[in-house]
Design a protein around this motif. Structure first.
Motif, PDB file in Angstrom:
ATOM      1  N   ALA A 164      -1.957 -22.785 -11.155  1.00 45.03           N
ATOM      2  CA  ALA A 164      -1.525 -21.942 -12.233  1.00 45.03           C
ATOM      3  C   ALA A 164      -0.338 -21.144 -11.938  1.00 45.03           C
ATOM      4  O   ALA A 164       0.457 -20.838 -12.599  1.00 45.03           O
ATOM      5  CB  ALA A 164      -2.461 -21.032 -12.589  1.00 45.03           C
ATOM      6  N   ARG A 165      -0.094 -21.011 -10.617  1.00 48.01           N
ATOM      7  CA  ARG A 165       1.300 -20.453 -10.094  1.00 48.01           C
ATOM      8  C   ARG A 165       2.544 -21.191 -10.653  1.00 48.01           C
ATOM      9  O   ARG A 165       3.572 -20.517 -10.994  1.00 48.01           O
ATOM     10  CB  ARG A 165       1.362 -20.182  -8.540  1.00 48.01           C
ATOM     11  N   GLY A 166       2.460 -22.211 -10.694  1.00 48.88           N
ATOM     12  CA  GLY A 166       3.725 -23.015 -11.400  1.00 48.88           C
ATOM     13  C   GLY A 166       3.648 -23.299 -12.856  1.00 48.88           C
ATOM     14  O   GLY A 166       4.570 -24.020 -13.092  1.00 48.88           O
ATOM     15  N   SER A 167       3.028 -22.884 -13.546  1.00 45.62           N
ATOM     16  CA  SER A 167       3.051 -23.147 -14.784  1.00 45.62           C
ATOM     17  C   SER A 167       3.620 -22.378 -15.579  1.00 45.62           C
ATOM     18  O   SER A 167       4.141 -21.220 -15.607  1.00 45.62           O
ATOM     19  CB  SER A 167       1.450 -23.011 -15.560  1.00 45.62           C
ATOM     20  N   LEU A 179     -12.908 -22.938  -5.391  1.00 46.14           N
ATOM     21  CA  LEU A 179     -12.380 -23.638  -7.028  1.00 46.14           C
ATOM     22  C   LEU A 179     -11.489 -22.526  -7.530  1.00 46.14           C
ATOM     23  O   LEU A 179     -10.404 -22.800  -8.134  1.00 46.14           O
ATOM     24  CB  LEU A 179     -13.652 -23.695  -7.738  1.00 46.14           C
ATOM     25  N   PRO A 180     -11.840 -21.232  -7.472  1.00 47.77           N
ATOM     26  CA  PRO A 180     -11.033 -20.086  -8.150  1.00 47.77           C
ATOM     27  C   PRO A 180      -9.507 -20.197  -7.301  1.00 47.77           C
ATOM     28  O   PRO A 180      -8.575 -19.870  -8.014  1.00 47.77           O
ATOM     29  CB  PRO A 180     -11.610 -18.780  -7.829  1.00 47.77           C
ATOM     30  N   ALA A 181      -9.684 -20.383  -6.070  1.00 47.73           N
ATOM     31  CA  ALA A 181      -8.305 -20.306  -5.174  1.00 47.73           C
ATOM     32  C   ALA A 181      -7.534 -21.491  -5.655  1.00 47.73           C
ATOM     33  O   ALA A 181      -6.321 -21.376  -5.654  1.00 47.73           O
ATOM     34  CB  ALA A 181      -8.652 -20.174  -3.739  1.00 47.73           C
ATOM     35  N   LEU A 182      -8.202 -22.443  -5.756  1.00 48.44           N
ATOM     36  CA  LEU A 182      -7.337 -23.746  -6.165  1.00 48.44           C
ATOM     37  C   LEU A 182      -6.888 -23.688  -7.550  1.00 48.44           C
ATOM     38  O   LEU A 182      -5.680 -23.860  -7.817  1.00 48.44           O
ATOM     39  CB  LEU A 182      -8.338 -24.923  -6.152  1.00 48.44           C
ATOM     40  N   LEU A 183      -7.627 -23.076  -8.506  1.00 47.66           N
ATOM     41  CA  LEU A 183      -6.980 -23.066  -9.616  1.00 47.66           C
ATOM     42  C   LEU A 183      -5.966 -22.033  -9.972  1.00 47.66           C
ATOM     43  O   LEU A 183      -5.026 -21.946 -10.749  1.00 47.66           O
ATOM     44  CB  LEU A 183      -8.246 -22.585 -10.732  1.00 47.66           C
TER      45      LEU A 183
END
Length: 89
Positions: free
Chosen positions: A16-19, A8-12
Motif C-alpha cells: 500500500a505504500r506506493g498506492s 500478511l499485514p506487513a505485506l499489505l
C-alpha cells in the motif's frame, strides 16, 4: 504459527505504500443533463415499524433522478401495504 498473522499485514502495508490516494484523481464529470439515475433497493420482511421512515428518508435525499425499489419478502405485518400507500402518494 503466528507467521501468517504477522506477515500478511506487513505485506499489505508494504504494497500500500506506493498506492495513489483517491484525492489525487480529478473528479469525473457527471452524465449530460445533471444527476444520473440512482436506484436504492430496500430489502424488507416484517418491517412495518421501520419501513415508512426508511423509505421517506431516502425520498427526502434530494437526488433528482431517484428510484426506490422495496423488495418485500412475504411480510405478514403489513409492510407491503405501507409501501404501496407511500408509492400512491
Amino acid at each position: 504459527m503466528a507467521l501468517p498473522w504477522i506477515a500478511l499485514p506487513a505485506l499489505l502495508a508494504w504494497r500500500a505504500r506506493g498506492s495513489v490516494p483517491l484525492a489525487s484523481y480529478p473528479p469525473r464529470p457527471g452524465p449530460p443533463g445533471g444527476d444520473g439515475l440512482v436506484s436504492v433497493v430496500v430489502p424488507a420482511r416484517n418491517e412495518a415499524h421501520n419501513i415508512e421512515p426508511c423509505v421517506r428518508s431516502i425520498l427526502a435525499s434530494g437526488w433528482h433522478s431517484l428510484e426506490v425499489i422495496v423488495v418485500d419478502d412475504h411480510s405478514t405485518d403489513g409492510t407491503g401495504d405501507i409501501v404501496r400507500r407511500i408509492a400512491a402518494g
